[in-house]
Write a protein that holds these residues in place. Structure first.
Motif, short mmCIF file in Angstrom:
data_model
loop_
_atom_site.label_atom_id
_atom_site.label_comp_id
_atom_site.label_asym_id
_atom_site.label_seq_id
_atom_site.Cartn_x
_atom_site.Cartn_y
_atom_site.Cartn_z
N ALA A 528 0.81 -1.22 0.00
CA ALA A 528 0.00 0.00 0.00
C ALA A 528 0.85 1.27 0.00
CB ALA A 528 -0.92 0.00 1.23
N LYS A 529 2.17 1.13 0.07
CA LYS A 529 3.03 2.31 0.23
C LYS A 529 2.85 3.32 -0.89
CE LYS A 529 7.76 3.79 1.20
NZ LYS A 529 7.58 5.01 0.39
N ASN A 530 2.90 2.87 -2.15
CA ASN A 530 2.80 3.81 -3.26
C ASN A 530 1.44 4.50 -3.31
OD1 ASN A 530 5.41 3.32 -4.10
ND2 ASN A 530 4.83 1.73 -5.56
N LEU A 531 0.39 3.77 -2.94
CA LEU A 531 -0.93 4.38 -2.87
C LEU A 531 -0.95 5.50 -1.82
CD1 LEU A 531 -3.25 1.24 -3.08
CD2 LEU A 531 -3.10 3.07 -4.76
N CYS A 532 -0.31 5.26 -0.69
CA CYS A 532 -0.24 6.27 0.37
C CYS A 532 0.52 7.51 -0.12
CB CYS A 532 0.41 5.69 1.62
SG CYS A 532 -0.62 4.49 2.49
N ASP A 533 1.60 7.29 -0.83
CA ASP A 533 2.37 8.42 -1.38
C ASP A 533 1.51 9.22 -2.35
OD1 ASP A 533 4.55 7.60 0.08
OD2 ASP A 533 5.50 6.53 -1.60
N MET A 534 0.75 8.54 -3.18
CA MET A 534 -0.06 9.21 -4.20
C MET A 534 -1.23 9.98 -3.60
SD MET A 534 -1.58 7.66 -7.76
CE MET A 534 -2.51 6.32 -7.03
N TYR A 535 -1.85 9.41 -2.55
CA TYR A 535 -3.08 10.01 -2.02
C TYR A 535 -2.88 10.77 -0.70
CZ TYR A 535 -5.64 7.33 -5.52
OH TYR A 535 -6.13 6.83 -6.71
N GLY A 536 -1.64 10.94 -0.27
CA GLY A 536 -1.39 11.78 0.90
C GLY A 536 -1.69 11.13 2.23
N PHE A 537 -1.48 9.82 2.34
CA PHE A 537 -1.61 9.12 3.62
C PHE A 537 -0.22 8.95 4.25
CE2 PHE A 537 -5.88 8.25 2.62
CZ PHE A 537 -6.50 7.59 3.68
N GLU A 538 -0.16 9.05 5.53
CA GLU A 538 1.08 8.74 6.25
C GLU A 538 1.17 7.21 6.34
OE1 GLU A 538 2.91 9.49 10.70
OE2 GLU A 538 1.64 11.07 9.81
N TYR A 539 2.24 6.64 5.84
CA TYR A 539 2.37 5.18 5.73
C TYR A 539 3.21 4.61 6.86
CZ TYR A 539 3.64 0.59 3.81
OH TYR A 539 3.86 -0.76 3.62
N LYS A 540 2.72 3.53 7.47
CA LYS A 540 3.45 2.80 8.51
C LYS A 540 3.44 1.33 8.14
CE LYS A 540 3.79 6.51 11.14
NZ LYS A 540 5.10 7.15 11.40
N VAL A 541 4.43 0.59 8.63
CA VAL A 541 4.52 -0.82 8.30
C VAL A 541 4.97 -1.62 9.52
CG1 VAL A 541 6.90 -0.66 7.46
CG2 VAL A 541 5.41 -2.51 6.62
N ALA A 542 4.47 -2.86 9.64
CA ALA A 542 4.89 -3.77 10.72
C ALA A 542 4.96 -5.18 10.16
CB ALA A 542 3.91 -3.70 11.89
N LYS A 543 6.01 -5.93 10.59
CA LYS A 543 6.19 -7.29 10.08
C LYS A 543 6.36 -8.32 11.20
CE LYS A 543 8.12 -5.71 5.69
NZ LYS A 543 9.25 -5.75 4.73
N ASN A 544 6.22 -7.88 12.45
CA ASN A 544 6.28 -8.81 13.58
C ASN A 544 5.56 -8.18 14.76
OD1 ASN A 544 8.27 -7.11 15.02
ND2 ASN A 544 9.71 -7.85 13.44
N ASN A 545 5.45 -8.94 15.85
CA ASN A 545 4.71 -8.46 17.02
C ASN A 545 5.30 -7.19 17.60
OD1 ASN A 545 2.60 -10.37 17.25
ND2 ASN A 545 4.02 -11.88 18.10
#
Length: 586
Positions: A528-545
């Motif tokens: 979803a990162k590129n969509l967030c960049d395009m639409y002005g969302f602050e992007y966060k990501v998590a891959k473990n607890n």
């Protein structure tokens, strides 16, 4: 103030105002220009511009879901209104008052090869409560045609009188149809379609209205209690030692606390609720699947109710449906203002009242509580299930299951939680949601389309902190929902990305093959990162607890942009952990 020059457009806009229909979602187009001019030049209306018609309709549906009043969508002719269809179907089965205002071409331009033209009359079939197909206004230039059609009318005065008479008939017809459609949407809580043919020129404006609709009485729904109906149910109630109340989709605060407490005080009643029921009491039974999934035949026979009363909309749990279809109650009564579904193939009575009005009329007439161990027996089972779930959570690694556990604990109190369909809502069902969080999901058709758009519309309508919890396929499917200028800064999206339709791995069938990965689970590696960049969302990501815990710690803090948290989970183990869960709690 400016008005469209076209009388039909003036009539549609004026009657929407008369019916207090304030929120108008408009998709760009030319044929609908007369309506767009009318709505956007009147400060009474709050207008929104959404380009993608499918997103626009679900955005409007989300607004109507929260406002509990009609919201309109306006589109041009041709395929535009077909893109409304998924939301129209959802509104129909979820009993949401969505008003479709479609522009159309004149009849003589249909099926001759003209662009943006389809047969729009009754296009939604049985998925709307009312279909108003309006008539085209006559034009002054048609005087000559009238004279030619009727040679007996020769004088200019007679031709004008004939013209005005026909136009008056058309005006009366159109006013009546619009009024009936808007009244139906409001009183019966469902979608309606008003189709308006417009001839060119489309953009001409005037300073004064040329129409003066006759006053219509605006009706409000009044619940009428049938004393005989109440009395006949009382006898069944008093004789039943095992009463089950099953609650589907329900608006928050639909039932007064005093009636919930009176139900809870009766040992012969158990109340099964879902997250979308928005109904809470310490003695009720949320988490239906974890209650009944481990049961055997003897348990099911002990759980089988003598009397089943259902409230609200559609049920998420497949397990409770299977149980009640196999172990049918002796008597099933559904209480709702809208349609009663014979979900368990044993419906005996439909009482057309709101649940609160019914309980207000019914419970004061209950003379005694039937002696029973029904509730106490299953409360003990519920306690064991909850303890086993806590134990299970301690044994499993990072997965969809642990993510939903963490996320649902993090959702802010006094907020709105919108949930995507498929695995998202089914995982959510397994966890306890605090009373102050209102939960919604598009369960009318249970499709993954439009969930994001609905959540955004709900957030805009309510102006309340809103979290949207969804799976990856549903999110990417409706990614145009982010093409929207009205998203509040407090809006939060959490995407659980297991790189495909992981729920299909739970179903029977051959897995871990190229065919399954491609055509059932639909594996992908999107983010979803590129969509967030395009639409002005602050992007966060998590891959473990650990990362998830860190991100959730600040995720709901105030910000200058809406935020999205994408949580990547292992795609190959989620199905096993869910299936093992039901074995573990047995």
């Amino acid at each position: 103030m400016k008005y469209s020059k076209i009388p039909l457009s003036q009539t549609v806009v004026t009657l929407c105002k008369t019916h207090n229909l304030k929120h108008i979602v408009i998709s760009p187009g030319s044929r609908n220009a007369p309506l767009t001019i009318g709505f956007t030049h009147d400060d009474f209306f709050k207008c929104y511009s959404i380009v993608d018609e499918r997103c626009a309709a679900f955005f409007a549906l989300g607004m109507a879901q929260q406002l509990q009043e009609p919201v309109a969508v306006v589109c041009t002719s041709g395929s535009a209104l077909l893109n409304y269809y998924p939301a129209v179907a959802e509104a129909y089965y979820s009993h949401i008052p969505l008003v479709v205002l479609s522009a159309d071409r004149p009849k003589h331009l249909i099926d001759i090869g003209d662009g943006q033209t389809i047969n729009q009359k009754n296009v939604y079939g049985e998925h709307v409560l009312y279909s108003a197909n309006l008539k085209l206004d006559l034009k002054e230039s048609e005087n000559a045609l009238i004279a030619n059609e009727m040679p007996i009318i020769k004088s200019l005065e007679n031709r004008l009188e004939r013209f005005l008479g026909l136009q008056k008939d058309i005006q009366t017809y159109n006013e009546s149809e619009i009024h009936d459609a808007l009244t139906t949407a409001k009183l019966n809580s469902g979608p309606v379609h008003i189709n308006s043919p417009f001839d060119e020129p489309l953009y001409d404006k005037v300073d004064e209205l040329v129409i003066n609709p006759k006053p219509y009485k605006i009706q409000n729904r009044v619940d009428k209690v049938d004393a005989f109906e109440i009395k006949s149910l009382l006898e069944i109630w008093h004789n039943a030692k095992r009463k089950m109340i099953l609650v589907g989709v329900l608006q928050p605060n639909s039932i007064e606390e005093q009636w919930l407490q009176e139900i809870a005080d009766d040992d012969s009643i158990i109340v099964f609720t879902e997250t979308t029921s928005n109904l809470h009491h310490p003695d009720f039974f949320p988490g239906i699947d974890k209650m009944i999934a481990p049961l055997d035949d003897a348990d099911f026979k002990a759980l089988k109710p003598d009397l089943l009363i259902t409230f609200g909309g559609l049920i998420v749990s497949k397990k409770i449906k299977a149980f009640l279809r196999t172990y049918q109650p002796d008597f099933h009564c559904h209480v709702s203002l809208t349609k009663a579904n014979d979900t368990f193939f044993c419906l005996e009575k439909h009482i057309q009242l709101s649940p609160n009005t019914f309980l207000n009329a019914f419970l004061p007439q209950v003379t005694h509580h039937t002696k029973s161990t029904y509730k106490s027996t299953w409360l003990a089972v519920r306690q064991k299930r909850r303890k086993k779930q806590e134990d299970y959570m301690q044994t499993i690694p990072f997965s969809d299951f642990t993510v939903f556990n963490q996320v649902l604990k993090s959702v802010p109190k006094q907020s709105l939680l919108q949930v995507g369909n498929s695995s998202a809502i089914r995982y959510t069902q397994l966890f306890k949601i605090p009373k102050s969080i209102a939960v919604f999901c598009n369960r009318g058709t249970s499709g993954i389309d439009g969930s994001t758009s609905t959540a955004i519309g709900a957030a805009v309508a309510l102006n309340q902190r809103t979290t949207f919890l969804t799976g990856d396929l549903s999110f990417f499917y409706d990614s145009n929902a982010l093409w929207n200028n009205y998203i509040p800064k407090t809006f939060r999206i959490i995407v659980v990305n297991n790189e495909g339709g992981g729920i299909f791995r739970i179903l029977p069938g051959e897995k871990d093959t190229e065919n399954f990965d491609t055509f059932f689970e639909t594996k992908h590696h999107l983010s979803a990162k590129n969509l967030c960049d395009m639409y002005g969302f602050e992007y966060k990501v998590a891959k473990n607890n650990t990362e998830l815990e860190q991100q959730l710690d600040t995720f709901y803090n105030m910000s200058n942009q809406p935020k999205l948290l994408e949580v990547f989970t292992p795609s190959r183990s989620n199905d096993k952990m869910l299936l093992d869960y039901f074995k573990f709690i047995k």
